[in-house]
Write an enzyme that holds these catalytic residues in place. Structure first.
Site, PDB file in Angstrom:
ATOM      1  N   VAL A 196      41.838  28.839  38.742  1.00 22.81           N
ATOM      2  CA  VAL A 196      42.132  27.379  38.945  1.00 22.81           C
ATOM      3  C   VAL A 196      43.069  27.235  40.032  1.00 22.81           C
ATOM      4  O   VAL A 196      44.170  28.075  40.103  1.00 22.81           O
ATOM      5  CB  VAL A 196      43.061  27.001  37.318  1.00 22.81           C
ATOM      6  CG1 VAL A 196      43.163  25.298  37.664  1.00 22.81           C
ATOM      7  CG2 VAL A 196      42.122  27.214  36.341  1.00 22.81           C
ATOM      8  N   CYS A 197      42.869  26.376  40.742  1.00 22.97           N
ATOM      9  CA  CYS A 197      43.301  26.030  41.882  1.00 22.97           C
ATOM     10  C   CYS A 197      43.919  27.362  42.929  1.00 22.97           C
ATOM     11  O   CYS A 197      42.993  27.991  43.178  1.00 22.97           O
ATOM     12  CB  CYS A 197      44.905  25.254  41.710  1.00 22.97           C
ATOM     13  SG  CYS A 197      45.788  24.612  42.641  1.00 22.97           S
TER      14      CYS A 197
END
Length: 338
Positions: A103-104
């Site tokens: 994520v990210c």
């Protein structure tokens, strides 16, 4: 069951929503066992100060037996990727996992662990150039909200982790379950498969000056309007040539390309939200004809409008509450999403 075991990797100054958002999606699906691992077991402080308890440290958790490995991001990722023990554990866990996700900016830890060589990935738009510069062995594409390349899934920033988690649930348990999780959590259901699932208003640059902001506002207020350069220049109070130059500099795309992107997004929403004929949607969203809409969808999304509607619109009846963890709202409409 190993296939349904999700292990989240956190570190000091991680982004809490990168963990809590996807964790809630998996928990709501009711079929997963979720663990949290950090460099050391115990409390881990997030970038916003929220303390999360990591049940395991990398020294005491066997990297085997992971179904889905999810590496979160956050401002502490640059220090975390200097932790040789953490990077080595991620590499070992990724090697045996059924699938791997980030994520990210968690993508930087996967890259440091050698998991992403030769793969297409995404990350937060603010980290795109850094990732491409520091890891030329990966193919960076920061247009989609999430990208799947084989068993490796990567997502854009922060709340995009929930879109990614919904896609992973759908990959495991099917569209109906993923749709019901999205409905319960009041989310949009984001589908996998390389489609460009993003909001122009959220993911494009923001205008820096009032004249360009006026033009952008006019485009979003009525995507189907004419929006030629003369009309947009009138909204902005600038000459057409001056607006063309300033709009491109501030928004990262010329006005015509930006208008088309907004119109495509408007057509995507119309196709998934109702039964309006494709021809009517084409006219209302500024494409004039269904054929123009079809050509634009093929060029931008790789799919025809009718196929897009068939794939991405859920017409399933809601599942019974026992299929998910926790009660649904008393009124089904309270939890329904678009």
């Amino acid at each position: 069951m190993t296939d349904r075991r999700v292990v989240f990797v956190v570190f000091d100054d991680f982004q809490p929503l990168d963990l809590t958002g996807p964790h809630e999606v998996f928990h709501s699906a009711g079929e997963y066992a979720c663990d949290v691992v950090a460099p050391r077991a115990g409390p881990v402080r997030s970038a916003s100060g929220l303390l999360v308890h990591a049940g395991h440290g990398v020294a005491d958790l066997d990297p085997g037996g992971t179904g889905t490995l999810v590496v979160v991001g956050g401002q502490g990722v640059d220090r975390a990727r200097e932790d040789a023990d953490l990077v080595a554990w991620i590499a070992a866990a990724a090697a045996g996992a059924r699938r791997v996700a980030s994520v990210c900016s968690g993508v930087f830890l996967l890259a440091a662990a050698g998991v992403l060589d030769g793969r297409r990935v995404t990350t937060h738009w603010a980290r795109e150039k850094q990732l491409a510069r520091e890891h030329p062995e990966v193919r960076v594409d920061c247009d989609p909200i999430f990208v799947r390349d084989g068993r490796v899934w990567t997502s854009a920033g922060v709340t995009a982790g929930m879109d990614l988690a919904l896609a992973l649930v759908e990959d495991d348990l099917g569209r109906d379950v993923a749709h019901e999780v999205a409905r319960r959590l009041v989310l949009f259901l984001r589908r996998p498969g390389g489609q460009s699932q993003f909001s122009v208003a959220l993911w494009s640059r923001q205008p820096a000056t009032d004249p360009v902001r006026a033009a952008v506002t006019a485009i979003h207020a009525d995507p189907g309007a004419r929006h030629d350069i003369a009309g947009l220049a009138a909204h902005a109070g600038l000459s057409p040539r001056h607006l063309q130059r300033r709009f491109t500099a501030e928004m990262g795309a010329p006005p015509a390309a930006y208008v088309e992107r907004v119109r495509v997004e408007a057509a995507q929403r119309a196709l998934t939200d109702g039964d309006e004929p494709v021809e009517a949607i084409a006219r209302r969203c500024g494409f004039a004809t269904a054929e123009t809409l079809r050509r634009t969808f093929h060029r931008r999304l790789g799919v025809a409008p009718s196929d897009y509607r068939a794939r991405f619109r859920s017409t399933a009846e809601p599942l019974e509450p026992p299929a998910l963890r926790g009660p649904l709202p008393e009124s089904a409409e309270e939890g329904r999403t678009a």
